[in-house]
Design an enzyme around this catalytic site. Structure first.
Site, PDB file in Angstrom:
ATOM      1  N   ARG A  61       7.722   7.683   6.872  1.00 47.11           N
ATOM      2  CA  ARG A  61       7.315   9.018   7.313  1.00 47.11           C
ATOM      3  C   ARG A  61       7.680   9.281   8.775  1.00 47.11           C
ATOM      4  NH1 ARG A  61       1.190   9.060   5.642  1.00 47.11           N
ATOM      5  NH2 ARG A  61       1.269  10.993   6.869  1.00 47.11           N
TER       6      ARG A  61
ATOM      7  N   TYR B 215      12.277   4.248  -1.145  1.00 44.00           N
ATOM      8  CA  TYR B 215      11.395   5.412  -1.039  1.00 44.00           C
ATOM      9  C   TYR B 215      12.242   6.673  -1.030  1.00 44.00           C
ATOM     10  CZ  TYR B 215       7.147   2.865   0.345  1.00 44.00           C
ATOM     11  OH  TYR B 215       6.044   2.065   0.377  1.00 44.00           O
TER      12      TYR B 215
ATOM     13  N   ASP C  16       0.351   5.372   1.212  1.00 43.41           N
ATOM     14  CA  ASP C  16      -0.579   6.163   2.026  1.00 43.41           C
ATOM     15  C   ASP C  16      -1.392   7.142   1.186  1.00 43.41           C
ATOM     16  OD1 ASP C  16       0.695   4.941   4.147  1.00 43.41           O
ATOM     17  OD2 ASP C  16       2.010   6.652   4.543  1.00 43.41           O
TER      18      ASP C  16
ATOM     19  N   ARG D  12       0.852  -1.196   0.000  1.00 45.89           N
ATOM     20  CA  ARG D  12       0.000   0.000   0.000  1.00 45.89           C
ATOM     21  C   ARG D  12       0.880   1.237   0.000  1.00 45.89           C
ATOM     22  NH1 ARG D  12      -3.537  -1.905   5.289  1.00 45.89           N
ATOM     23  NH2 ARG D  12      -3.632  -4.083   4.651  1.00 45.89           N
TER      24      ARG D  12
END
Lengths: 246, 246
Positions: free
Chosen positions: B198, B111, B53, B51
């Site tokens: 994050r 990322y 966000d 997934r």
């Protein structure tokens, strides 16, 4: 009355161009004047270095204004950053010499036009790119671009058929560069006619797509007719990069 | 039944994340499944590598699906590019080996997190940046980041307090780089917990802002509690760059 000079960037997608028009509030000039007038509690008339088209962007637009205020530039800058929408950004604000005028004092400008030359979509930068997926002949575009350099009557590259003033302009540099899947045009001149950069790019793209000969430019210039040049490339790829002052 | 592998990019701003949720159509997975099912005239279930966000972006998400179809990948790709909205882009589509599964076969991910470290607004890239105007101590962030490298229980960096499965993960690289006014975090690992990137970035930013010591990481990891780590940095700065397969 102090004179101020402002360096601006904006994402033009949401706006009907730079210039305030009658009742239309949805212009960059209109939004800035409205915000400045509220901050300074007096009506402010803002002069841009020139209009940018509906949908075109800027990373280095310059504007100037006079206002009866004691607020120093840093305080006005902070207030502008607080109240402007996030698609208009003030990069700098400072006192200008009394005779400085963003349009009348300007001696040149640089525009950038970004073409995305791939079938693979560029989703993150899509708002600032014009997509042309077919192969582009960079060499042919460069040969054609060379004939645009220097001082010419650019009437064929002007979208305003009723232009009364001179359409003679000087292009000092026209660089075409491939950066991965992007083809980037960078053009510097002493001034540009209405839609001139977009018509230049549209014409060069037709050369790149082999729909026109690389040697077509002298004839287009000589025609002094908009119909002789190529299509107007879309505004979304266009960005005003810098305005030059003496 | 042929198996397909798809490389994707998307601007997540408009979406409630990757994963289809009940009635919610406004997810990337939901939009892709709907479009694929219409093109292939059969219900398609799409498996993403994981997934992303709500509000986060991707330049290299990978997904896989099986479908009873004679259409070759190039034809499906062309149709997808025609029917998908412009904020979802298919970069590639090809046949995959029968046992390939975008999530189960994945062995790692990279990322990127982009911080805009200036008071001068970046209007053109604003959708993909988290703005932190105050000075950041890069050296302190790098010292803290070094303690995150390797294999650890990252439970303190996981937003799901009811996680039953292992929260042990390996971070292979965590690079922090200044590029002009931007500070860019690039992190590669074998897998990431919910919100992990994050929370890692949010914690490192607190170190950079000198709200935490550069040596704080071992204690945070040992606490095995979300409350020990820093704030969750906003989704808009996050982008899934690449998914690795054997």
């Amino acid at each position: 009355m102090p004179n101020f000079r402002m360096l601006l960037s904006y994402d033009g997608a949401r706006y009907q161009g730079w210039q305030r028009q009658g009742n239309t509030k949805n212009t960059i000039q209109g939004k800035l004047e409205e915000t400045l007038s509220r901050i300074l509690e007096t009506p402010v008339e803002l002069h841009g270095s020139g209009r940018t088209d509906a949908g075109a962007h800027a990373l280095g637009q310059t504007a100037s204004f006079r206002a009866e205020t004691d607020l120093p530039p840093q305080a006005i800058l902070r207030a502008l950053r607080r109240y402007l929408p996030e698609d208009i950004g003030v990069l700098a604000l400072e006192y200008a010499p009394p005779r400085f005028h963003a349009r009348l004092s300007a001696v040149g400008k640089t525009y950038r036009y970004r073409v995305w030359n791939s079938e693979r979509p560029n989703v993150l930068e899509r708002r600032y790119l014009y997509t042309v997926p077919a192969a582009l002949d960079l060499g042919a575009m460069e040969r054609a671009a060379a004939d645009l350099l220097g001082t010419h009557d650019f009437r064929s590259f002007c979208a305003n058929p009723r232009l009364k003033k001179s359409s003679v302009r000087t292009i000092q540099a026209l660089d075409i560069r491939r950066l991965g899947d992007e083809v980037r045009f960078t053009v510097t001149g002493d001034g540009f006619l209405y839609n001139m950069v977009r018509i230049v790019v549209g014409t060069l793209l037709e050369v790149g797509l082999r729909r026109r000969e690389a040697g077509c430019i002298p004839e287009i210039l000589a025609a002094r007719s908009r119909a002789a040049a190529g299509e107007t490339a879309p505004a979304r790829g266009l960005c005003l990069m810098e305005v030059y002052y003496p």
